[in-house]
Design an enzyme around this catalytic site. Structure first.
Site, PDB file in Angstrom:
ATOM      1  N   ASP A 259       0.864  -1.181   0.000  1.00 54.55           N
ATOM      2  CA  ASP A 259       0.000   0.000   0.000  1.00 54.55           C
ATOM      3  C   ASP A 259       0.904   1.236   0.000  1.00 54.55           C
ATOM      4  O   ASP A 259       2.133   1.148   0.072  1.00 54.55           O
ATOM      5  CB  ASP A 259      -0.954  -0.019   1.201  1.00 54.55           C
TER       6      ASP A 259
HETATM    7  C1  BGC Z   1      -5.079   3.185   0.233  1.00 55.39           C
HETATM    8  C2  BGC Z   1      -5.278   2.171  -0.873  1.00 55.39           C
HETATM    9  C3  BGC Z   1      -5.170   2.848  -2.224  1.00 55.39           C
HETATM   10  C4  BGC Z   1      -3.836   3.546  -2.307  1.00 55.39           C
HETATM   11  C5  BGC Z   1      -3.613   4.250  -3.632  1.00 55.39           C
HETATM   12  C6  BGC Z   1      -3.833   3.996   0.016  1.00 55.39           C
HETATM   13  O1  BGC Z   1      -3.721   5.027   0.948  1.00 55.39           O
HETATM   14  O2  BGC Z   1      -5.020   2.518   1.480  1.00 55.39           O
HETATM   15  O3  BGC Z   1      -6.503   1.533  -0.716  1.00 55.39           O
HETATM   16  O4  BGC Z   1      -5.331   1.914  -3.238  1.00 55.39           O
HETATM   17  O5  BGC Z   1      -3.740   4.511  -1.276  1.00 55.39           O
HETATM   18  O6  BGC Z   1      -4.423   5.337  -3.757  1.00 55.39           O
END
Ligand code: BGC
Length: 705
Positions: A259
């Site tokens: 993530d």
């Molecule tokens: C979130 C994810 C997301 C990623 C990209 C993160 O902060 O937890 O779910 O896909 O950002 O935007």
């Protein structure tokens, strides 16, 4: 890995320098780094970008192709409810609302439409679906889940993944799905986003991994690691989860992306790494193949390998996983693949969004006041009744890739007020107040129009500032002056319909008791307001079923239905000051007709179950027949009931259908203390009916030998 793909991967790896391998493992945010730096990364051979669209993506792809290896870039985006960060795209209801449909075909279609629209901009990959369970409604990301249940979540996951990825990943309108966040992100203690999940490996196998297994079985091409931790190990550093479980046991063959900044957070948030080098080594060795937004991985990985602190084979394995996906989707042959740009927000796609919105509407209380008649004079009240930002909720162009309070809403969309006005000439609207106290609040104005009406419709809920990452709530009551206004409206003594337009369950026990009807709408996307109005006027017969239980009070949490048995259980269980059970249970949802269940049978040899369902009312309707079981005596505690199947039947008035379910022995399995999934012989209870509530279920006991 398939033989030919492996040969191509090996040949590419054989030609790549250490730097090119490290770069391939990096995913860069175009939005955050800007054009110049992004182009440098593309030329250096980065593996992927997020938040680059249209012409920007094309320019980056050109740069990547002109680099020494010329490996094409993958472009990812958070298209979690339609390609909704693009303001001309089709905006679907949230995953939670979509799960309320219990309709796998509608959810598959939601994935298909999303894929076409994402691909129409030359993008290849969505960071969706989210498969964490929403067992604590205080969590800020409940709206992004398919609810609290592992079985329903897994079924919805498979459906939407099939939709995203289509028949063949090589098709230019197929996109890669990403099962996230691996795993148990929703279980963070106190619902504090990204904190520790207090679970064991056994519990992980029993409850949290099954939906992800279904994602693997559905061919999901990528996985994303969760922010949190379990038993002292961050999920990003958990090789048991990423290797032993995901690769060896679950059979995953795609690649894993961390993530956002998750590699770096091993050092800055979780303190299990002292230096960026420690963090890079931990994340790579644990089994993360691509590092989202942690560009320092590049230098650190190169120096770790050069100094002999990390084997180059760690990079080979990760890059191999990434290249295999790029090969499987035909990206080398077709790096500028693009779907049909004309499909963005086209009428057929909007119909699909309207369909999901309609099917998601869940009626949980109705004393007969609904459906309304267009001749009745209706006062629609509440800020959420005419606020598209609140109706959309999170992950649309108002909030992503970066929050934009100035952003103007783009038509078409229909708010609740507009939906009512389209169906009746006898509608007046007043904002009254909203989820956040503000100078515009005017309770008296709302009471004035309510006094004059035959029926009051109060639209309550939350808004975008109360939803999303790190926006967890300790208090689930209606915020601002909504409750106060509700009480005053109820005191007028007129029929009162409450509509909850919110990201998740609110604690509305008092409001529900004062209402003649309660409609749960969650965040219904562009046509959410139309769907609410049509349900209220009976244009269609609502068929939504709750995918999540509604607590009476935040202090009761958790109230998920598949709890483990104990003293605090059973019809009379209570806290001193509150019931133990929920206000509304998992699976609940009313219709404008009634369904009767009879003749439950189970053949204990073939495990074929049957039940007869009759529409006893005078309107056609859809019933969701739900199958639960309980293991009566087991070596470890097992849930008081657990969903193992469901099926939807459409019934005309008076029509009767026998619904059968072919169950399997493993449906009745548990994970024992040795962490093995087994079926323990003995007595079981099979329960089939309208919802997870005991009163709604027919039961039969049987024995498995
Ligand atoms: C979130 C994810 C997301 C990623 C990209 C993160 O902060 O937890 O779910 O896909 O950002 O935007």
């Amino acid at each position: 890995m398939e033989k030919e793909i492996k040969a191509r991967v090996d040949s590419l790896l054989g030609q790549m320098t250490l730097e090119e391998k490290a770069a391939q493992m990096i995913q860069v945010s175009f939005r955050h780094l800007g054009r110049e730096k992004s182009l440098e990364w593309a030329k250096r051979g980065a593996g992927s970008f997020l938040f680059a669209m249209g012409e920007d993506a094309k320019e980056l792809q050109q740069a990547a192709l002109s680099s020494r290896m010329g490996i094409p870039l993958l472009f990812g985006i958070d298209a979690v409810r339609g390609h909704s960060v693009n303001d001309h795209a089709t905006v679907f209801p949230t995953q939670l609302a979509a799960a309320s449909t219990w309709d796998k075909e509608a959810v598959r279609e939601m994935g298909r439409v999303t894929a076409k629209e994402v691909a129409s901009e030359g993008l290849h990959w969505t960071f969706s679906p989210l498969l964490c369970l929403a067992r604590d409604p205080r969590w800020g990301r409940v709206d992004e889940t398919f609810g609290e249940d592992p079985y329903l979540t897994g079924e919805m996951a498979a459906a939407i993944i099939h939709g995203y990825q289509g028949d063949d990943l090589r098709n230019s309108d197929s996109i890669l799905a990403c099962a996230k966040h691996y795993f148990a992100y929703g279980e963070a203690v106190g619902a504090r986003d990204a904190c520790d999940s207090e679970i064991t490996r056994r519990k992980a196998k029993e409850v949290f991994l099954p939906p992800f297994q279904k994602a693997v079985n559905a061919g999901c091409a990528t996985f994303m690691t969760a922010y949190g931790s379990m038993d002292g190990t961050p999920f990003t550093a958990n090789s048991w989860a990423l290797k032993e479980m995901l690769r060896q046991e679950m059979g995953f063959e795609g690649f894993v992306v961390t993530d956002w900044g998750n590699m770096t957070s091993l050092m800055t948030q979780q303190f299990v790494a002292e230096t960026p080098e420690d963090a890079a080594k931990l994340a790579a060795e644990a089994g993360n193949d691509m590092m989202m937004s942690s560009e320092e991985f590049f230098d650190t990985a190169v120096s770790l390998v050069r100094s002999g602190k990390m084997a180059e084979s760690v990079l080979d394995e990760a890059v191999g996983h990434i290249l295999a996906v790029k090969i499987r989707m035909g990206l080398f042959e077709n790096p500028f693949r693009q779907g049909d740009p004309k499909c963005l927000g086209c009428p057929a796609h909007r119909d699909a969004a309207l369909n999901v919105a309609r099917e998601s509407i869940t009626l949980v209380r109705n004393d007969g006041v609904l459906p309304l008649n267009p001749t009745q004079k209706v006062a629609v009240i509440g800020a959420n009744g005419d606020d598209i930002r609140a109706q959309y909720g999170d992950w649309t162009y108002f909030s992503h890739p970066l929050p934009d309070p100035e952003k103007e809403p783009v038509r078409p969309y229909v708010t609740v007020k507009e939906g009512f006005e389209a169906l009746s000439k006898n509608v007046v609207y007043c904002r009254g107040c909203g989820p956040m106290p503000c100078a515009k609040d005017d309770l008296d104005a709302a009471l004035d129009i309510a006094r004059d009406a035959d029926v009051i419709v109060h639209v309550v809920g939350d808004m975008i500032d109360q939803v999303g990452e790190a926006k967890d709530r300790a208090n689930l009551d209606l915020s601002g002056r909504q409750s106060e206004l509700h009480e005053k409206l109820a005191a007028l003594g007129k029929p009162l319909v409450t509509v909850l337009l919110a990201s998740k369950p609110s604690t509305i026990t008092r409001e529900a008791a004062r209402s003649n009807a309660v409609v749960i709408a969650f965040n219904g996307g562009m046509f959410g307001g139309q769907a609410v109005a049509e349900a209220v006027y009976g244009v269609f017969n609502p068929s939504g079923r709750l995918p999540i239980s509604f607590p009476h009070h935040a202090g009761q949490v958790p109230v998920y239905y598949n709890a483990l048995p104990g003293w605090h259980f059973g019809p009379n269980a209570r806290y001193c000051d509150l019931p133990a059970g929920p206000l509304y249970a998992f699976g609940e949802g009313l219709s404008y007709t009634d369904f009767a269940y009879e003749d439950l049978t189970l053949d204990a040899d073939t495990l074929q179950a049957r039940v007869t369902v009759t529409n006893t009312g005078d309107r056609a309707g859809r019933e969701t027949v739900q199958v639960y079981f309980r293991d009566c005596v087991s070596s470890v505690l097992t849930p008081v009931k657990q969903l193992i199947a469901f099926r939807q039947v459409d019934l005309q008035p008076g029509e009767k259908k026998t619904v059968s379910f072919q169950l399997n022995r493993m449906d009745f399995s548990l994970v024992n203390a040795k962490e093995q999934r087994v079926v323990e012989p003995g007595k079981f209870l099979l329960m089939i009916g309208h919802s997870s509530k005991d009163a709604d279920l027919l039961k039969t006991e049987f024995t498995l030998s």
